[in-house]
Scaffold this motif. Structure first.
Motif, short mmCIF file in Angstrom:
data_model
loop_
_atom_site.label_atom_id
_atom_site.label_comp_id
_atom_site.label_asym_id
_atom_site.label_seq_id
_atom_site.Cartn_x
_atom_site.Cartn_y
_atom_site.Cartn_z
N ILE A 204 0.84 -1.20 0.00
CA ILE A 204 0.00 0.00 0.00
C ILE A 204 0.87 1.25 0.00
CG2 ILE A 204 -1.77 1.29 1.25
CD1 ILE A 204 -2.58 -1.40 2.57
N VAL A 205 0.78 2.03 -1.07
CA VAL A 205 1.40 3.35 -1.10
C VAL A 205 0.40 4.32 -0.49
CG1 VAL A 205 2.13 5.24 -2.61
CG2 VAL A 205 2.86 2.91 -3.10
N THR A 206 0.81 5.01 0.57
CA THR A 206 -0.15 5.85 1.29
C THR A 206 0.54 7.01 1.99
OG1 THR A 206 -1.93 5.84 2.95
CG2 THR A 206 -0.02 4.43 3.40
N HIS A 207 -0.24 8.08 2.17
CA HIS A 207 0.18 9.21 3.02
C HIS A 207 -0.54 9.17 4.37
CE1 HIS A 207 2.65 11.24 0.08
NE2 HIS A 207 1.68 11.16 -0.81
N GLU A 208 -1.36 8.14 4.58
CA GLU A 208 -2.13 8.02 5.82
C GLU A 208 -1.26 7.36 6.89
OE1 GLU A 208 -5.07 9.27 6.36
OE2 GLU A 208 -5.46 9.94 4.31
N MET A 209 -0.55 8.18 7.66
CA MET A 209 0.42 7.66 8.61
C MET A 209 -0.25 6.88 9.76
SD MET A 209 3.27 8.46 7.35
CE MET A 209 3.35 9.26 5.76
N GLY A 210 -1.41 7.35 10.19
CA GLY A 210 -2.11 6.64 11.25
C GLY A 210 -2.48 5.23 10.81
N PHE A 211 -2.94 5.10 9.57
CA PHE A 211 -3.26 3.78 9.04
C PHE A 211 -2.02 2.91 8.97
CE2 PHE A 211 -3.24 0.96 5.36
CZ PHE A 211 -4.33 0.16 5.64
N ALA A 212 -0.91 3.46 8.47
CA ALA A 212 0.33 2.69 8.37
C ALA A 212 0.79 2.22 9.74
CB ALA A 212 1.41 3.53 7.69
N ARG A 213 0.67 3.09 10.72
CA ARG A 213 1.11 2.73 12.08
C ARG A 213 0.27 1.59 12.64
NH1 ARG A 213 3.35 6.16 16.45
NH2 ARG A 213 3.15 7.95 15.06
N GLU A 214 -1.05 1.61 12.35
CA GLU A 214 -1.96 0.61 12.92
C GLU A 214 -2.00 -0.69 12.13
OE1 GLU A 214 -5.81 2.40 13.05
OE2 GLU A 214 -5.03 4.27 13.90
N ALA A 215 -2.01 -0.60 10.80
CA ALA A 215 -2.35 -1.76 9.98
C ALA A 215 -1.15 -2.46 9.35
CB ALA A 215 -3.31 -1.34 8.86
N ALA A 216 -0.03 -1.75 9.18
CA ALA A 216 1.11 -2.35 8.49
C ALA A 216 1.81 -3.38 9.37
CB ALA A 216 2.11 -1.27 8.08
N THR A 217 2.27 -4.45 8.75
CA THR A 217 3.20 -5.35 9.42
C THR A 217 4.64 -4.85 9.23
OG1 THR A 217 3.19 -6.76 7.45
CG2 THR A 217 1.75 -7.39 9.26
N ARG A 218 4.83 -4.07 8.15
CA ARG A 218 6.15 -3.52 7.87
C ARG A 218 6.00 -2.24 7.06
NH1 ARG A 218 9.64 -5.81 4.13
NH2 ARG A 218 8.15 -7.52 3.99
N VAL A 219 6.96 -1.34 7.24
CA VAL A 219 6.99 -0.07 6.53
C VAL A 219 8.24 -0.02 5.66
CG1 VAL A 219 7.33 2.42 6.81
CG2 VAL A 219 5.64 1.24 8.20
N LEU A 220 8.08 0.44 4.40
CA LEU A 220 9.21 0.70 3.51
C LEU A 220 9.22 2.20 3.24
CD1 LEU A 220 11.45 -0.38 1.51
CD2 LEU A 220 9.64 -0.40 -0.22
N PHE A 221 10.34 2.86 3.56
CA PHE A 221 10.45 4.31 3.36
C PHE A 221 11.37 4.58 2.18
CE2 PHE A 221 12.73 8.35 4.42
CZ PHE A 221 11.67 9.20 4.17
N LEU A 222 10.80 5.22 1.14
CA LEU A 222 11.56 5.59 -0.05
C LEU A 222 11.83 7.08 -0.06
CD1 LEU A 222 9.81 3.66 -3.01
CD2 LEU A 222 11.79 2.95 -1.66
N ASP A 223 12.99 7.46 -0.56
CA ASP A 223 13.30 8.86 -0.78
C ASP A 223 14.22 8.96 -1.99
OD1 ASP A 223 13.25 11.67 -0.08
OD2 ASP A 223 15.33 11.43 0.54
N ARG A 224 13.83 9.78 -2.95
CA ARG A 224 14.59 9.96 -4.19
C ARG A 224 14.89 8.62 -4.86
NH1 ARG A 224 18.83 14.86 -2.56
NH2 ARG A 224 17.21 16.31 -1.87
N GLY A 225 13.90 7.75 -4.83
CA GLY A 225 14.02 6.48 -5.54
C GLY A 225 14.80 5.40 -4.83
N ARG A 226 15.23 5.67 -3.60
CA ARG A 226 16.05 4.70 -2.88
C ARG A 226 15.33 4.19 -1.64
NH1 ARG A 226 21.28 4.96 -4.83
NH2 ARG A 226 21.68 6.77 -6.17
N ASN A 227 15.61 2.94 -1.31
CA ASN A 227 15.08 2.33 -0.10
C ASN A 227 15.93 2.82 1.07
OD1 ASN A 227 14.24 0.75 2.00
ND2 ASN A 227 14.52 -1.21 0.95
#
Length: 261
Positions: A204-227
């Motif tokens: 899930i690509v999302t800007h909903e941080m509350g949802f990511a905090r509650e529902a994700a088993t894992r978070v992937l943070f990208l910046d300028r195309g890099r993991n």
């Protein structure tokens, strides 16, 4: 090639558009039942990563496997035929930012079209499943309505049900709430939380941080195309490992305080 419970394996994927490197050596593994939320600033390559996973964009480098089968490339490095690629895409559901419903079909017809026409499944069976999915997303009473008669939140819930109607191994969400009015966001997130709770495998690509905090088993943070960073949400949100992730979360906290998302 892949462990039995590994649904998705993205290995070293890079993608350029002209001189602009949108993705650089991005890797991601998703096990069955995981919900991975992809976070990052606008322009960080999040949507391009999703489009590469189901080969809507062809990566310039790297490999992608779905349930151990390489996507987009057949044996000896030969490009996969359109027919074989279509078969793989039927196993990957995609929920788009702007709904992408067929305007000339009713809600029920939107759900039934691909399972009947593409998967050649019996119409009566598909109809029963489609009605059950509409019940699941709270829209069975809208089954005979056309998309133009629905709110944005209702359209997106239909979009989720339509993706589920194909019985996918993996669901991809490309900022599914970003086109919605704020008061409609919650009704879509409720459905997505339920899917996560049920163990649907999702990226899930999302800007909903509350949802990511509650529902994700894992978070992937990208910046300028890099993991830049990857880990459990409780770790990422409480104690990010990188300065770039800390800056991003501080910016998010500031935007939230000012009523922005």
């Amino acid at each position: 090639m892949a462990a039995l419970n590994k649904v998705l394996d993205v290995a070293g994927v890079s993608k350029r558009f002209g001189a602009n490197e949108v993705l650089s050596d991005v890797s991601l593994q998703v096990d069955k039942g995981e919900t991975v939320c992809v976070l990052g600033p606008s322009g960080s390559g999040k949507s391009t990563l999703l489009r590469c996973i189901n080969w809507l964009e062809r990566p310039d480098a790297g490999q992608i496997y779905l349930n151990g089968q390489r996507v987009g490339v057949s044996g000896a490095g030969i490009a996969m035929s359109d027919r074989d690629l279509s078969k793989i895409r039927t196993r990957v559901g995609m929920v788009f930012q702007h709904f992408a419903l067929w305007p000339h079909l009713t809600v029920l017809q939107n759900l039934m079209e691909a399972p009947v026409q593409v998967q050649r499944r019996p119409k009566a069976e598909v109809r029963d499943e489609a009605l059950a999915l509409l019940e699941k997303v709270g829209l069975v009473e809208k089954r005979d309505a056309f998309p133009s008669r629905l709110s944005g939140g209702q359209k997106q819930r239909v979009g989720i049900a339509r993706a589920l109607a194909m019985r996918p191994d993996l669901l991809l969400f490309d900022e599914p709430t970003s086109a919605l009015d704020p008061e409609l966001v919650g009704e879509v997130l409720v459905v997505m939380r339920e899917l996560a709770h049920e163990g649907m495998t999702m990226v899930i690509v999302t800007h909903e941080m509350g949802f990511a905090r509650e529902a994700a088993t894992r978070v992937l943070f990208l910046d300028r195309g890099r993991n830049v960073e990857s880990g459990p949400p409780e770790q990422f949100f409480a104690k990010p490992e990188t300065e770039r992730a800390r800056q991003f979360l501080q910016r998010y906290a500031g935007d939230t305080a000012n009523g922005k998302h």
